[in-house]
Design an enzyme around this catalytic site. Structure first.
Site: not given
Ligand code: OXD
Ligand code: MN
Length: 591
Positions: A69, A197, A206, A226, A248, A250, A277, A375
């Site tokens: 991102r 991406y 998102k 989130h 992220s 974690c 997510d 991913r």
């Molecule tokens: C993030 C994802 O970046 O879920 O939080 O891809």
């Molecule tokens: Mn995420």
């Protein structure tokens, strides 16, 4: 496909700007998906993986400059900067449409424009919102078919004038100087151009389910967060649900589908994964908070995913999965760093170059086979622990909300807030230390309120206020907790085993919600009494447990200074209640 005049007019308008050769409407059928998959394989956009080892799986590489991102190119477009606050990039809508419009203009010549009607949430649920993504990428279409409910059922639901979010995506020339991810909350629209991406182009995720939805949620009185949601079935067969936010790196996906430790499985515990997510949560007539995962798929990070860290994810991605930017082996299987098994003797890396495990870069560092942000896109329904309430229109009742971060020293394993307001304070000051995997100074603390820093679509100070107000509207609000799986000893060794053992902390959390577990009142909140955690089968010494549960007043006082500095960025807009909570924390720490 539809008699929705506004939708048809918008498709025509976008086509006039982008000038595709043809327009294809996505109906959600298997036949159309198979045909598009075959086309993508023929064009080289997808590589068919070894179907014996990976049935229904495909491989994709993004452009080398387009692997994550791009937050610095992501904007909220509103008339005034103040409306987006200090944590978002800002542009006026006029400027946004003009700048992106110039890039979109004629960019789809020779290409097909796909029209993807989709639903976030089960079609027809009170939670659900509808969107239509226009894209010139087959990869986007095939990923969207996994990530959300797509096709004719959505058009039928929209009828002739239903409301939908206008999501326009174009790859253009994938030049990062001509890349923009723009949100227009006033027009319920997203324009994303110049990227391929996932996080930039699967606009349901998102862009819509968090940034735009957070704006809608404030207006309409709900929460778009989130967060993962998981259900914990206890030995009595009762299932209680937890929503949890982590920055992220974690282990959000891991926690969402954890496997209980042996002793707890024997006791009768079982996990039900609702989402990994995004959580949309509403107050119901019972005065409690109910939550739903609006997506149907996972877009997870591959490196680090293995049979130890996440066995359920490994089982999920065995079939019908799209792998992006991992290592491709000679016999068309996939591999990534910190995955299962030894590296293959050779392969093609995420950049498309020949790769062997002994390769080193100019600095002597190993050349990675998979990009660190490689991913998998995979259907949640394939997860062994997936909830049986996936299509439940009502969501699930949320007993507890958890905030968490990666703190080597400061935060104890788990603690409970004193109230909803105190819980919002804890969420607003959430922080994580940088790991070696991130740029910047290792150990440096980054504040990421509610893990929403890159995803809150409006002024974050107002977002805090919205959270506070939500609490006032509930008669049975979830209890709020904080966890830290990453506490270390002086030698840098982790004190807590993590993974499935985290369920032990969740067990305490749910028992607290029912008023059935002991907690010690400390300056930061209620911390478990050593006896209130079930640690059967864990060889944890008393000293280690003590350390996991300590609150170091000196360190916390320093933390309050850092929080104060962070709060200053929101100026006078920061809710007084949060300043009061900070003052109360300081007072408790010094008395
Ligand atoms: C993030 C994802 O970046 O879920 O939080 O891809
Ligand atoms: Mn995420």
């Amino acid at each position: 496909m539809t008699n929705h005049a506004k939708l048809n007019a918008w498709v025509q308008e976008a086509a006039a700007m982008c000038q595709p050769d043809k327009i294809v409407w996505i109906d959600g059928s298997d036949a159309q998906r198979d045909q598009l998959t075959a086309e993508a394989v023929a064009s080289g956009e997808l590589i068919k993986l070894n179907q014996k080892k990976h049935p229904g799986c495909y491989y994709h590489r993004t452009a080398k400059n387009d692997v994550a991102r791009t937050e610095h190119l992501t904007y909220i477009c509103m008339p005034r900067k103040e409306e987006v606050g200090p944590t978002n990039n800002w542009m006026t809508p006029e400027e946004g449409y003009r700048r992106a419009g110039e890039i979109f203009k004629g960019s789809m010549k020779g290409r097909t424009l796909y029209v993807i009607p989709f639903s976030l949430g089960p079609v027809g649920s009170v939670f659900s919102k509808y969107g239509v993504e226009l894209t010139d990428s087959i990869y986007v279409v095939l990923n969207m078919l996994i990530m959300v409910r797509c096709g004719q059922a959505v058009l039928d639901r929209l009828g002739t004038d239903g409301e939908f979010t206008k999501c326009l995506h174009g790859k253009a020339d994938l030049d990062d100087k001509r890349r923009l991810i723009l949100h227009f909350p006033q027009d319920n629209a997203v324009w994303s151009v110049g990227s391929g991406y996932g996080g930039n182009v699967l606009l349901s995720k998102k862009c819509m389910a968090l940034r735009l939805a957070s704006c809608a949620a404030r207006k309409e009185g709900w929460l778009a967060e989130h967060m993962l949601i998981l259900g914990i079935e206890d030995p009595a067969g009762r299932i209680e649900y937890i929503a949890a936010a982590f920055p992220s790196a974690c282990g959000k996906t891991n926690l969402a589908m954890l496997i209980p430790p042996e002793s707890m499985t024997r006791k009768g515990y079982r996990i039900w994964t609702v989402g990994d997510d995004i959580a949309w949560m509403r107050i119901d007539t019972d005065g409690a908070l109910w939550g739903l995962n609006p997506e149907t798929g996972m877009f997870g990070v591959a490196p680090g995913t293995n049979t130890k860290s996440n066995p359920n994810a490994m089982a999920t991605i065995r079939r019908n999965t799209v792998f992006t930017n991992v290592l491709l082996t000679e016999n068309k299987t996939v591999w990534w760093e910190d995955g299962d098994g030894n590296p293959p003797a050779k392969g093609i890396d995420w950049k498309g170059d020949p790769w062997t495990p002994d390769m080193r870069d100019a600095n002597g560092k190993p050349v990675l086979g998979a990009h660190p942000n490689a991913r998998f896109t995979t259907p949640l329904s394939q997860c062994p622990s997936h909830t049986f309430r996936m299509e439940h229109h009502h969501g699930v009742p949320i007993s507890a909300i958890i905030f968490g971060g990666r703190r080597a020293r400061l935060a104890p394993l788990v603690y409970q807030s004193y109230s909803w307001q105190h819980g919002v304070f804890i969420g607003s000051t959430m922080a994580s230390e940088r790991t070696a995997a991130q740029y910047g100074k290792q150990g440096e603390v980054r504040r990421d309120p509610m893990a929403m820093l890159p995803f809150c679509g409006y002024n974050m100070a107002e977002y805090f206020m919205h959270w506070l107000q939500m609490g006032q509207q509930m008669t049975r609000p979830p209890k709020i907790f904080h966890v830290n799986w990453f506490r270390q000893d002086v030698d840098g060794q982790y004190l807590w085993p993590g993974y499935g053992e985290n369920l032990r902390a969740l067990e305490w959390i749910l028992a607290r919600c029912r008023g059935e577990a002991e907690g010690n009142a400390t300056p930061i909140g209620y911390v478990p009494t050593p006896d209130s955690l079930d640690l059967t089968g864990l060889n944890l010494t008393e000293e280690v447990l003590q350390e996991l549960l300590t609150v170091d007043r000196e360190a916390w006082l320093k933390e309050t200074q850092d929080i104060e500095e962070f709060y200053r960025t929101f100026n006078e807009k920061l809710p007084h209640a949060l300043r009061d909570e900070l003052a109360s924390l300081k007072r408790r720490l010094t008395t």
